[in-house]
Motif scaffolding. Structure first.
Motif, PDB file in Angstrom:
ATOM      1  N   GLN A  35       0.861   3.856  -2.429  1.00 34.10           N
ATOM      2  CA  GLN A  35       0.320   5.904  -2.484  1.00 34.10           C
ATOM      3  C   GLN A  35       1.997   6.490  -3.024  1.00 34.10           C
TER       4      GLN A  35
ATOM      5  N   TYR B 109       1.901   6.659  -6.738  1.00 27.97           N
ATOM      6  CA  TYR B 109       0.507   8.035  -6.789  1.00 27.97           C
ATOM      7  C   TYR B 109       0.693   9.031  -6.849  1.00 27.97           C
ATOM      8  N   ALA B 110       1.423   9.222  -5.784  1.00 25.39           N
ATOM      9  CA  ALA B 110       2.349  11.137  -5.540  1.00 25.39           C
ATOM     10  C   ALA B 110       3.297  11.413  -6.939  1.00 25.39           C
TER      11      ALA B 110
ATOM     12  N   MET C 222       2.187  13.816   1.372  1.00 29.03           N
ATOM     13  CA  MET C 222       2.104  11.799   1.116  1.00 29.03           C
ATOM     14  C   MET C 222       3.075  10.816   0.434  1.00 29.03           C
ATOM     15  N   ARG C 223       3.564  11.541   0.132  1.00 28.55           N
ATOM     16  CA  ARG C 223       5.068  10.703  -0.502  1.00 28.55           C
ATOM     17  C   ARG C 223       5.840  10.776   0.979  1.00 28.55           C
TER      18      ARG C 223
ATOM     19  N   PHE D 298       4.430   8.325   3.518  1.00 29.80           N
ATOM     20  CA  PHE D 298       4.263   7.100   2.944  1.00 29.80           C
ATOM     21  C   PHE D 298       6.394   6.082   2.781  1.00 29.80           C
TER      22      PHE D 298
ATOM     23  N   TYR E   3       0.846  -1.268  -0.072  1.00 27.57           N
ATOM     24  CA  TYR E   3      -0.225  -0.050   0.068  1.00 27.57           C
ATOM     25  C   TYR E   3       0.889   1.007  -0.373  1.00 27.57           C
TER      26      TYR E   3
ATOM     27  N   TRP F 197       0.355  16.843  -2.085  1.00 30.41           N
ATOM     28  CA  TRP F 197       1.261  14.838  -1.977  1.00 30.41           C
ATOM     29  C   TRP F 197       2.924  14.696  -2.415  1.00 30.41           C
TER      30      TRP F 197
END
Length: 90
Positions: free
Chosen positions: A17, A20-21, A53-54, A57, A13, A50
């Motif tokens: 992520q 996607y970022a 978020m990157r 994760f 997951y 983003w």
């Protein structure tokens, strides 16, 4: 209640992520004259989101990447000239 993730499932997951970022950060990269590709000033709110978020994760993937790169040291093989080995055992 939410699903419980095993470490393998959570790492998958987290990798998704991060990927996607990366895609969205490319869409919200600086175009020209401090403008984002979306037309707002760079960095726009989407770019900042983003990027966070990157970063978030990626911290879960560092240990996995590091553990794959680290090799366990091998046990030393004493030689006859090794000072830690008594002469009468050689």
């Amino acid at each position: 209640m939410g699903a419980l993730y095993t470490s393998a499932a959570f790492q998958e997951y987290a990798r998704a992520q991060v990927a996607y970022a990366d895609i969205l950060l490319t869409k919200h990269a600086e175009a020209t004259l401090s403008l984002c590709r979306c037309g707002r000033l760079h960095p726009c709110d989407e770019h900042r989101h983003w990027l966070e978020m990157r970063t978030h994760f990626r911290q879960f993937l560092v240990d996995e990447q590091y553990s794959n790169e680290v090799q366990q040291p091998s046990r030393p093989h004493p030689t006859q000239r090794d000072p830690s080995r008594p002469d009468d055992l050689g």
